[in-house]
Design a protein around this motif. Structure first.
Motif, PDB file in Angstrom:
ATOM      1  N   SER A 116       0.824  -1.220   0.000  1.00 54.94           N
ATOM      2  CA  SER A 116       0.000   0.000   0.000  1.00 54.94           C
ATOM      3  C   SER A 116       0.853   1.264   0.000  1.00 54.94           C
ATOM      4  CB  SER A 116      -0.942   0.010   1.205  1.00 54.94           C
ATOM      5  OG  SER A 116      -0.207  -0.091   2.420  1.00 54.94           O
ATOM      6  N   ASP A 117       2.146   1.117  -0.258  1.00 52.68           N
ATOM      7  CA  ASP A 117       3.041   2.273  -0.310  1.00 52.68           C
ATOM      8  C   ASP A 117       2.615   3.223  -1.440  1.00 52.68           C
ATOM      9  OD1 ASP A 117       6.092   2.788   0.910  1.00 52.68           O
ATOM     10  OD2 ASP A 117       5.722   3.807  -1.003  1.00 52.68           O
ATOM     11  N   ARG A 135       4.369 -18.946  -0.311  1.00 57.65           N
ATOM     12  CA  ARG A 135       3.014 -18.774   0.207  1.00 57.65           C
ATOM     13  C   ARG A 135       1.974 -18.594  -0.907  1.00 57.65           C
ATOM     14  NH1 ARG A 135       3.455 -15.492   5.931  1.00 57.65           N
ATOM     15  NH2 ARG A 135       5.513 -16.287   6.536  1.00 57.65           N
ATOM     16  N   PRO A 136       1.781 -19.577  -1.756  1.00 53.07           N
ATOM     17  CA  PRO A 136       0.855 -19.454  -2.885  1.00 53.07           C
ATOM     18  C   PRO A 136      -0.589 -19.169  -2.485  1.00 53.07           C
ATOM     19  CG  PRO A 136       1.533 -21.743  -2.566  1.00 53.07           C
ATOM     20  CD  PRO A 136       2.433 -20.903  -1.717  1.00 53.07           C
ATOM     21  N   LYS A 137      -0.982 -19.544  -1.268  1.00 50.15           N
ATOM     22  CA  LYS A 137      -2.354 -19.297  -0.851  1.00 50.15           C
ATOM     23  C   LYS A 137      -2.649 -17.809  -0.651  1.00 50.15           C
ATOM     24  CE  LYS A 137      -3.006 -23.806   1.365  1.00 50.15           C
ATOM     25  NZ  LYS A 137      -3.343 -24.513   2.629  1.00 50.15           N
ATOM     26  N   GLN A 138      -1.594 -17.008  -0.581  1.00 46.72           N
ATOM     27  CA  GLN A 138      -1.762 -15.566  -0.369  1.00 46.72           C
ATOM     28  C   GLN A 138      -1.664 -14.774  -1.679  1.00 46.72           C
ATOM     29  OE1 GLN A 138      -2.455 -14.666   2.713  1.00 46.72           O
ATOM     30  NE2 GLN A 138      -2.086 -16.694   3.593  1.00 46.72           N
ATOM     31  N   PHE A 139      -1.816 -15.453  -2.825  1.00 44.25           N
ATOM     32  CA  PHE A 139      -1.554 -14.810  -4.108  1.00 44.25           C
ATOM     33  C   PHE A 139      -2.475 -13.629  -4.393  1.00 44.25           C
ATOM     34  CE2 PHE A 139      -5.015 -17.588  -5.413  1.00 44.25           C
ATOM     35  CZ  PHE A 139      -5.659 -16.856  -6.399  1.00 44.25           C
ATOM     36  N   GLU A 140      -3.708 -13.653  -3.886  1.00 47.09           N
ATOM     37  CA  GLU A 140      -4.681 -12.623  -4.255  1.00 47.09           C
ATOM     38  C   GLU A 140      -4.222 -11.223  -3.863  1.00 47.09           C
ATOM     39  OE1 GLU A 140      -8.518 -13.591  -2.810  1.00 47.09           O
ATOM     40  OE2 GLU A 140      -8.813 -15.267  -4.193  1.00 47.09           O
ATOM     41  N   MET A 141      -3.398 -11.111  -2.850  1.00 46.36           N
ATOM     42  CA  MET A 141      -2.922  -9.788  -2.440  1.00 46.36           C
ATOM     43  C   MET A 141      -2.070  -9.119  -3.515  1.00 46.36           C
ATOM     44  SD  MET A 141       0.204 -10.617   0.194  1.00 46.36           S
ATOM     45  CE  MET A 141      -0.870 -11.509   1.308  1.00 46.36           C
ATOM     46  N   LEU A 142      -1.502  -9.917  -4.427  1.00 48.14           N
ATOM     47  CA  LEU A 142      -0.648  -9.362  -5.472  1.00 48.14           C
ATOM     48  C   LEU A 142      -1.439  -8.860  -6.680  1.00 48.14           C
ATOM     49  CD1 LEU A 142       2.303 -11.927  -5.565  1.00 48.14           C
ATOM     50  CD2 LEU A 142       1.966  -9.971  -4.062  1.00 48.14           C
ATOM     51  N   LEU A 149       2.487  -5.218 -14.319  1.00 52.80           N
ATOM     52  CA  LEU A 149       1.948  -6.578 -14.417  1.00 52.80           C
ATOM     53  C   LEU A 149       3.011  -7.645 -14.713  1.00 52.80           C
ATOM     54  CD1 LEU A 149      -1.448  -5.841 -16.190  1.00 52.80           C
ATOM     55  CD2 LEU A 149      -1.100  -6.659 -13.843  1.00 52.80           C
ATOM     56  N   PRO A 150       4.029  -7.377 -15.551  1.00 54.35           N
ATOM     57  CA  PRO A 150       5.057  -8.413 -15.745  1.00 54.35           C
ATOM     58  C   PRO A 150       5.755  -8.804 -14.446  1.00 54.35           C
ATOM     59  CG  PRO A 150       5.175  -6.820 -17.523  1.00 54.35           C
ATOM     60  CD  PRO A 150       4.221  -6.258 -16.504  1.00 54.35           C
ATOM     61  N   ILE A 151       5.968  -7.843 -13.541  1.00 53.16           N
ATOM     62  CA  ILE A 151       6.588  -8.152 -12.253  1.00 53.16           C
ATOM     63  C   ILE A 151       5.649  -9.000 -11.405  1.00 53.16           C
ATOM     64  CG2 ILE A 151       7.336  -7.123 -10.060  1.00 53.16           C
ATOM     65  CD1 ILE A 151       8.567  -4.853 -11.644  1.00 53.16           C
ATOM     66  N   THR A 152       4.373  -8.646 -11.421  1.00 52.23           N
ATOM     67  CA  THR A 152       3.376  -9.425 -10.673  1.00 52.23           C
ATOM     68  C   THR A 152       3.302 -10.852 -11.198  1.00 52.23           C
ATOM     69  OG1 THR A 152       2.069  -7.436 -10.233  1.00 52.23           O
ATOM     70  CG2 THR A 152       0.949  -9.557 -10.020  1.00 52.23           C
ATOM     71  N   LEU A 153       3.302 -11.012 -12.508  1.00 46.27           N
ATOM     72  CA  LEU A 153       3.218 -12.346 -13.109  1.00 46.27           C
ATOM     73  C   LEU A 153       4.444 -13.187 -12.753  1.00 46.27           C
ATOM     74  CD1 LEU A 153       1.757 -11.189 -16.513  1.00 46.27           C
ATOM     75  CD2 LEU A 153       0.648 -12.818 -14.965  1.00 46.27           C
ATOM     76  N   ALA A 154       5.616 -12.577 -12.769  1.00 51.39           N
ATOM     77  CA  ALA A 154       6.830 -13.309 -12.387  1.00 51.39           C
ATOM     78  C   ALA A 154       6.764 -13.734 -10.929  1.00 51.39           C
ATOM     79  CB  ALA A 154       8.065 -12.440 -12.631  1.00 51.39           C
ATOM     80  N   ALA A 155       6.191 -12.880 -10.071  1.00 49.53           N
ATOM     81  CA  ALA A 155       6.055 -13.213  -8.647  1.00 49.53           C
ATOM     82  C   ALA A 155       5.082 -14.376  -8.451  1.00 49.53           C
ATOM     83  CB  ALA A 155       5.583 -11.992  -7.872  1.00 49.53           C
TER      84      ALA A 155
END
Length: 534
Positions: A116-117, A135-142, A149-155
């Motif tokens: 939230s920065d 922690r794949p179960k926490q993916f929705e926060m990303l 979006l490319p950074i998010t997809l790589a994460a």
């Protein structure tokens, strides 16, 4: 006392930048956290605090996490971003598994808070770091951040968040070519099952206006069912104007193994690019039929990379010794080059018959080349204090790499990885790359080259610590592979595509600035004649 305190602050703030940088380099090289480094993490100078966060990320000691976590609340966004990067490096789930230790109890929460920065760069590094924590179960926060979006997809790939597939699929329609490429790559690396609907979307992307998107789509289609629609798309790509796409098309055909198509695949043997022709040979080899054997066997016994590939493929297709040994009994004289010998020995190993094993042993015993291990522990001393100071003042260098197929130009970035850059240039000065061939070619990923193995007389070490940084590996990036001991020294590579899985794992210390068309023609037979420009 006030005057003394003011004088101390003045000395701190006016100390030459290169001296401070040399002190950081020495501690990174020795993997040392001391009071000096702790003080720099809370320096009144923002750039110094940021540099301290990078140093702590490279040292990788979990004892640094308290300092790094404190850095996530720094008033400077550049410091907060680097602190997030450092947490991802130190608490990477793959590292934790190898070291048999647990994640810091606060690491996940502080990274979550950074999502939230108000500064996008901070959010981006936090997303990247959360991917490394797993922690794949926490993916929705990303999925709801301001990070690119490319950074998010790589994460999401790093955390193996397979449940994010529906969200990723929607991104295949993005107007941004980088997002489309990253989305296809993510679906492939997450090994999402391709149903008819998704397969159709990938077929569409295999005709994308962007070549990089076409390449990753063709790679992904190798996991789809071999339907007429998939085969039409892949065969159409064998005539793509982009070399990488044609290479990937034939590679995919080798994995799909369509029946009755040896003539169409053999058309690739006439391609202008050598790596496309090699991919076509390997595609024929994957089919496993007699017609393909006859085609491939006719390409052997020439002193060129295509023939070397045909040698290995013939062994793969051969049902018995007669299939393979027809026309010769011993070592073919056409395979005198290192690449030729390597392929012939590999072919014998693939064949595996008693006759092949006997010839393999004879040739290995006859081979008089040194068995010295280039990854063995260095006997050279580490850098001295004066060396760190000199290296900290060096500027980026441009180099001309002269090869047997032409000349390309590199820039070596001292400002991204100083010890690695110095080490690489020292190898160049020693002539360690002269007459060395590219030892491994993955035509849609990397080309690898190595330094020779002599005992160097220079006063510098022949191995250096890895210097991970925030640079992304894209086509043309110059990198150094690492061994399990967090050091490198002999193995270098040039990226042929975006490789997000290499980011933060290997040292990125330069890039190609001319000769992009040339690197697609590199084979294991290509040699470096010399490197000039120092």
């Amino acid at each position: 006392m006030l005057l003394l305190g003011s004088a101390a602050v003045w000395l701190l703030l006016t100390r030459p930048v290169y001296r401070i940088e040399s002190d950081f380099l020495e501690r990174e090289d020795k993997r040392q956290i001391d009071e000096w480094l702790r003080d720099k993490a809370v320096s009144p100078v923002g750039d110094t605090r940021r540099r301290a966060m990078l140093a702590l990320s490279r040292i990788g000691n979990p004892q640094a996490l308290e300092l790094v976590i404190a850095g996530t609340t720094d008033p400077s966004p550049r410091v907060r971003a680097m602190a997030a990067f450092a947490i991802g490096q130190i608490d990477d789930s793959t590292v934790l598994t190898k070291m048999n230790r647990k994640s810091h109890p606060e690491a996940f929460q502080v990274l979550y808070d950074l999502l939230s920065d108000t500064e996008r760069v901070v959010v981006s590094y936090a997303v990247e770091a959360l991917g490394k924590l797993g922690r794949p179960k926490q993916f929705e926060m990303l999925l709801r951040t301001t990070a690119p979006l490319p950074i998010t997809l790589a994460a999401l790939v790093r955390m193996q968040a397979k449940e994010s597939a529906p969200w990723i699929v929607e991104l295949l329609r993005s107007d941004d070519q980088d997002v489309r490429r990253a989305a296809v790559d993510a679906l492939d690396r997450l090994e999402i099952d391709f149903d008819k609907r998704l397969t159709k979307k990938l077929i569409e992307r295999s005709r994308d206006r962007n070549a990089a998107v076409r390449v990753v789509s063709l790679k992904a289609l190798a996991r789809a069912k071999s339907t007429p629609g998939v085969l039409r798309a892949v065969f159409a790509a064998t005539k793509d104007r982009n070399t990488q796409a044609r290479i990937q098309a034939y590679t995919t055909l080798g994995l799909l193994r369509p029946s009755g198509t040896e003539v169409e695949i053999a058309a690739g043997l006439q391609d202008a690019n050598i790596n496309v022709r090699i991919a076509a040979v390997r595609a024929l080899g994957a089919r496993g039929d007699r017609n393909s054997l006859q085609l491939v066997r006719s390409l052997r016994f020439q002193s060129d990379p295509l023939s070397y590939a045909a040698e290995e493929t013939t062994a793969q297709l051969a049902d018995n010794d007669d299939d393979y040994f027809t026309g010769f009994t011993g070592f073919p004289p056409e395979y005198q080059s290192d690449a030729g010998k390597e392929s012939f020995l590999r072919a014998l190993s693939i064949l595996g018959s008693p006759r092949a094993q006997d010839l393999f042993r004879k040739l290995k015993n006859f081979d008089g080349r040194s068995s010295a291990n280039p990854d063995s522990k260095s006997s050279q001393p580490r850098f001295e204090s004066d060396d760190y100071q000199r290296i900290s003042r060096e500027l980026n260098r441009r180099l001309m790499v002269h090869t047997t197929i032409g000349v390309f130009e590199l820039i070596v970035h001292y400002d991204k990885a100083r010890l690695t850059a110095e080490h690489f240039l020292n190898l160049v000065r020693q002539g360690a790359f002269e007459s060395q061939r590219f030892v491994a070619v993955h035509p849609t990923l990397v080309v690898e080259f190595r330094a020779a193995r002599p005992l160097f007389q220079a006063r510098f070490p022949d191995r250096v610590r890895c210097e991970v940084n925030t640079e992304f590996f894209t086509r043309g990036s110059l990198g150094m592979f690492a061994d399990p001991k967090d050091t490198g020294g002999y193995r270098f590579f040039i990226a042929l595509a975006d490789i997000p899985e290499f980011d933060g794992r290997y040292t990125n210390f330069g890039r190609l600035i001319s000769g992009d068309n040339l690197i697609s023609n590199i084979t294991r037979e290509t040699k470096i004649l010399k490197i000039t420009g120092i």
